[in-house]
Design a protein around this motif. Structure first.
Motif, PDB file in Angstrom:
ATOM      1  N   GLU A 170      57.647  -5.742  85.388  1.00  0.00           N
ATOM      2  CA  GLU A 170      57.008  -5.438  84.109  1.00  0.00           C
ATOM      3  C   GLU A 170      56.425  -6.674  83.433  1.00  0.00           C
ATOM      4  N   GLY A 171      55.907  -7.607  84.237  1.00  0.00           N
ATOM      5  CA  GLY A 171      55.194  -8.758  83.689  1.00  0.00           C
ATOM      6  C   GLY A 171      56.053  -9.770  82.975  1.00  0.00           C
ATOM      7  N   ARG A 172      57.355  -9.818  83.300  1.00  0.00           N
ATOM      8  CA  ARG A 172      58.243 -10.774  82.657  1.00  0.00           C
ATOM      9  C   ARG A 172      58.616 -11.886  83.635  1.00  0.00           C
ATOM     10  N   PHE A 173      59.040 -13.010  83.054  1.00  0.00           N
ATOM     11  CA  PHE A 173      59.417 -14.178  83.851  1.00  0.00           C
ATOM     12  C   PHE A 173      60.702 -14.765  83.280  1.00  0.00           C
ATOM     13  N   GLU A 174      61.463 -15.413  84.158  1.00  0.00           N
ATOM     14  CA  GLU A 174      62.601 -16.217  83.712  1.00  0.00           C
ATOM     15  C   GLU A 174      62.324 -17.681  84.014  1.00  0.00           C
ATOM     16  N   LEU A 175      62.607 -18.537  83.059  1.00  0.00           N
ATOM     17  CA  LEU A 175      62.494 -19.984  83.212  1.00  0.00           C
ATOM     18  C   LEU A 175      63.911 -20.500  83.425  1.00  0.00           C
ATOM     19  N   ARG A 176      64.198 -20.861  84.686  1.00  0.00           N
ATOM     20  CA  ARG A 176      65.581 -21.115  85.111  1.00  0.00           C
ATOM     21  C   ARG A 176      65.808 -22.603  85.351  1.00  0.00           C
ATOM     22  N   PRO A 177      66.842 -23.174  84.750  1.00  0.00           N
ATOM     23  CA  PRO A 177      67.141 -24.593  84.986  1.00  0.00           C
ATOM     24  C   PRO A 177      67.853 -24.803  86.314  1.00  0.00           C
ATOM     25  N   HIS A 178      67.845 -26.040  86.784  1.00  0.00           N
ATOM     26  CA  HIS A 178      68.634 -26.394  87.970  1.00  0.00           C
ATOM     27  C   HIS A 178      70.075 -26.710  87.559  1.00  0.00           C
ATOM     28  N   ASN A 179      70.224 -27.279  86.381  1.00  0.00           N
ATOM     29  CA  ASN A 179      71.532 -27.657  85.855  1.00  0.00           C
ATOM     30  C   ASN A 179      72.211 -26.414  85.260  1.00  0.00           C
ATOM     31  N   PRO A 180      73.368 -25.977  85.787  1.00  0.00           N
ATOM     32  CA  PRO A 180      74.003 -24.740  85.316  1.00  0.00           C
ATOM     33  C   PRO A 180      74.519 -24.819  83.879  1.00  0.00           C
ATOM     34  N   GLU A 181      74.524 -25.997  83.291  1.00  0.00           N
ATOM     35  CA  GLU A 181      74.966 -26.129  81.903  1.00  0.00           C
ATOM     36  C   GLU A 181      73.903 -25.658  80.913  1.00  0.00           C
ATOM     37  N   TYR A 182      72.683 -25.413  81.402  1.00  0.00           N
ATOM     38  CA  TYR A 182      71.597 -24.961  80.533  1.00  0.00           C
ATOM     39  C   TYR A 182      71.327 -23.480  80.774  1.00  0.00           C
ATOM     40  N   GLU A 183      70.792 -22.822  79.743  1.00  0.00           N
ATOM     41  CA  GLU A 183      70.547 -21.392  79.811  1.00  0.00           C
ATOM     42  C   GLU A 183      69.186 -21.076  80.422  1.00  0.00           C
ATOM     43  N   THR A 184      69.100 -19.915  81.063  1.00  0.00           N
ATOM     44  CA  THR A 184      67.829 -19.366  81.530  1.00  0.00           C
ATOM     45  C   THR A 184      67.147 -18.663  80.354  1.00  0.00           C
ATOM     46  N   VAL A 185      65.826 -18.855  80.244  1.00  0.00           N
ATOM     47  CA  VAL A 185      65.054 -18.252  79.161  1.00  0.00           C
ATOM     48  C   VAL A 185      64.127 -17.194  79.746  1.00  0.00           C
ATOM     49  N   ALA A 186      64.114 -16.002  79.181  1.00  0.00           N
ATOM     50  CA  ALA A 186      63.224 -14.922  79.626  1.00  0.00           C
ATOM     51  C   ALA A 186      62.027 -14.840  78.684  1.00  0.00           C
ATOM     52  N   VAL A 187      60.811 -14.722  79.250  1.00  0.00           N
ATOM     53  CA  VAL A 187      59.590 -14.618  78.447  1.00  0.00           C
ATOM     54  C   VAL A 187      58.676 -13.576  79.080  1.00  0.00           C
ATOM     55  N   HIS A 188      57.786 -13.035  78.270  1.00  0.00           N
ATOM     56  CA  HIS A 188      56.774 -12.117  78.792  1.00  0.00           C
ATOM     57  C   HIS A 188      55.577 -12.924  79.293  1.00  0.00           C
ATOM     58  N   GLY A 189      54.903 -12.403  80.298  1.00  0.00           N
ATOM     59  CA  GLY A 189      53.764 -13.103  80.872  1.00  0.00           C
ATOM     60  C   GLY A 189      52.665 -13.411  79.872  1.00  0.00           C
ATOM     61  N   SER A 190      52.537 -12.604  78.815  1.00  0.00           N
ATOM     62  CA  SER A 190      51.514 -12.849  77.801  1.00  0.00           C
ATOM     63  C   SER A 190      51.791 -14.110  76.995  1.00  0.00           C
ATOM     64  N   GLU A 191      53.042 -14.574  77.020  1.00  0.00           N
ATOM     65  CA  GLU A 191      53.418 -15.785  76.289  1.00  0.00           C
ATOM     66  C   GLU A 191      53.372 -17.036  77.166  1.00  0.00           C
ATOM     67  N   LEU A 192      53.258 -16.835  78.481  1.00  0.00           N
ATOM     68  CA  LEU A 192      53.488 -17.918  79.436  1.00  0.00           C
ATOM     69  C   LEU A 192      52.180 -18.405  80.063  1.00  0.00           C
ATOM     70  N   THR A 193      51.999 -19.731  80.082  1.00  0.00           N
ATOM     71  CA  THR A 193      50.897 -20.363  80.806  1.00  0.00           C
ATOM     72  C   THR A 193      51.489 -21.353  81.802  1.00  0.00           C
ATOM     73  N   ILE A 194      51.120 -21.226  83.060  1.00  0.00           N
ATOM     74  CA  ILE A 194      51.603 -22.154  84.091  1.00  0.00           C
ATOM     75  C   ILE A 194      50.561 -23.250  84.257  1.00  0.00           C
ATOM     76  N   ASP A 195      50.939 -24.465  83.858  1.00  0.00           N
ATOM     77  CA  ASP A 195      50.008 -25.583  83.903  1.00  0.00           C
ATOM     78  C   ASP A 195      49.987 -26.284  85.253  1.00  0.00           C
TER      79      ASP A 195
END
Length: 214
Positions: A170-195
């Motif tokens: 459904e056009g969503r993405f998760e921004l996942r860290p490598h370090n497990p001490e940090y949280e994964t952030v979920a965003v919708h594709g309309s908010e996300l730009t991959i540079d």
């Protein structure tokens, strides 16, 4: 459009010569043989030299005739073919990145498929221990081909980060860290730009030795 250090406009013929030089240097790491270049663009060698002299006058390259029987000296500035280091990106919670060219790195890629288009210096620990603070990450200005690749991303207009990008339904993405001490952030594709897509990194003295200051 010309992308060198010169500021004066180029004629169409000069622009064509300049772009051929850039393409050859970026592809091979070397300057082309001038006789072959002249044949490739369909001009006389003398005409090519006139274009090169004009490009030097306008500040786009260095061209120096060295006498009969010797090849001319031809050089492009590092910033014309190098990888720009365009500031810092947080590998942490979402934050702001600077966006000015600090320096240039030589492009060491052996093939177009491995080329990088820009570099960023990392701050924060969310990608540790894979990517550490002060590492310089190399990125290509392309979209990831599969889920789970590391990318430099923007959320909204200004917030940026370096994370694994996981593709969800459904056009969503998760921004996942490598370090497990940090949280994964979920965003919708309309908010996300991959540079940029992560190509590799330089660390410590290796990065500093390769940097070409602007």
């Amino acid at each position: 459009m010309a992308t060198g250090t010169g500021t004066q406009p180029l004629s169409p013929a000069q622009e064509r010569v300049y772009q051929r030089l850039l393409e050859h240097k970026r592809r091979t790491g070397e300057m082309p043989d001038l006789s072959e270049l002249a044949r490739g663009i369909g001009v006389h060698y003398v005409t090519l030299k006139q274009h090169l002299e004009a490009l030097q006058t306008k500040g786009y390259l260095t061209f120096e005739s060295r006498g009969r029987g010797r090849s001319p000296r031809l050089e492009l500035p590092a910033e014309a073919t190098g990888i720009p280091l365009v500031g810092e990106i947080p590998a942490d919670t979402l934050g702001l990145a600077s966006a000015h060219v600090e320096a240039y790195l030589p492009n060491l890629a052996s093939s177009r498929a491995l080329r990088s288009d820009f570099a960023l210096r990392v701050s924060g620990y969310s990608m540790a221990d894979l990517i550490q603070p002060d590492d310089v990450v190399l990125l290509a200005a392309v979209r990831p081909s599969r889920s789970g690749q590391i990318c430099a991303v923007r959320v909204g207009q200004d917030e940026v980060t370096l994370k694994y990008v996981d593709m969800l339904p459904e056009g969503r993405f998760e921004l996942r860290p490598h370090n497990p001490e940090y949280e994964t952030v979920a965003v919708h594709g309309s908010e996300l730009t991959i540079d940029g897509l992560y190509r590799g990194l330089l660390r410590g003295s290796v990065a500093e030795a390769l940097l070409l200051t602007n």
